[in-house]
Design an enzyme around this catalytic site. Structure first.
Site, PDB file in Angstrom:
ATOM      1  N   ARG A   3       0.816  -1.224   0.000  1.00  0.00           N
ATOM      2  CA  ARG A   3       0.000   0.000   0.000  1.00  0.00           C
ATOM      3  C   ARG A   3       0.842   1.263   0.000  1.00  0.00           C
ATOM      4  O   ARG A   3       0.584   2.190  -0.775  1.00  0.00           O
ATOM      5  CB  ARG A   3      -0.937   0.021   1.210  1.00  0.00           C
ATOM      6  CG  ARG A   3      -2.012  -1.045   1.162  1.00  0.00           C
ATOM      7  CD  ARG A   3      -2.823  -1.061   2.439  1.00  0.00           C
ATOM      8  NE  ARG A   3      -1.925  -1.343   3.562  1.00  0.00           N
ATOM      9  CZ  ARG A   3      -2.163  -1.003   4.818  1.00  0.00           C
ATOM     10  NH1 ARG A   3      -3.256  -0.347   5.138  1.00  0.00           N
ATOM     11  NH2 ARG A   3      -1.316  -1.312   5.773  1.00  0.00           N
TER      12      ARG A   3
ATOM     13  N   ASN B 287      -6.059  -2.540   2.264  1.00  0.00           N
ATOM     14  CA  ASN B 287      -6.080  -3.992   2.382  1.00  0.00           C
ATOM     15  C   ASN B 287      -7.523  -4.451   2.529  1.00  0.00           C
ATOM     16  O   ASN B 287      -8.341  -3.771   3.146  1.00  0.00           O
ATOM     17  CB  ASN B 287      -5.311  -4.458   3.621  1.00  0.00           C
ATOM     18  CG  ASN B 287      -3.812  -4.369   3.458  1.00  0.00           C
ATOM     19  OD1 ASN B 287      -3.294  -4.376   2.363  1.00  0.00           O
ATOM     20  ND2 ASN B 287      -3.111  -4.294   4.580  1.00  0.00           N
TER      21      ASN B 287
END
EC number: 3.6.1.7
Length: 91
Positions: free
Chosen positions: A18, A36
């Protein structure tokens, strides 16, 4: 302007995916978000000029060192003309 929704499969959580995606998108000049998912995938939306989005998609196809991308599903979306790129809470 181009906007795509991504679902990334593989060993993509716990490897900095990320935050690296955020850096790659910001450096490319793209906007959007990443998070996520509880099922182990990463979800993102990326928006920008076609070359900016394509640069992020090219990186997402292989991900960061230490991770393994087994597949990326993309869906075109209508542009929102957003600002910045954020890491969101898990979904």
């Amino acid at each position: 302007m181009k906007r795509v929704h991504l679902l990334i499969d593989g060993a993509v959580q716990g490897v900095g995916f990320r935050y690296t995606l955020q850096r790659v998108a910001t450096e490319a000049g793209a906007t959007g978000w990443v998070r996520n998912l509880r099922d182990g995938r990463v979800e993102a939306e990326v928006e920008g000029a076609p070359d900016q989005v394509d640069a992020v998609l090219a990186w997402a196809a292989h991900g960061p060192r230490g991770g393994h991308v087994s597949g990326v599903t993309t869906t075109d979306r209508s542009p929102l003309h957003g600002h910045g790129f954020e890491v969101r809470r898990d979904g």
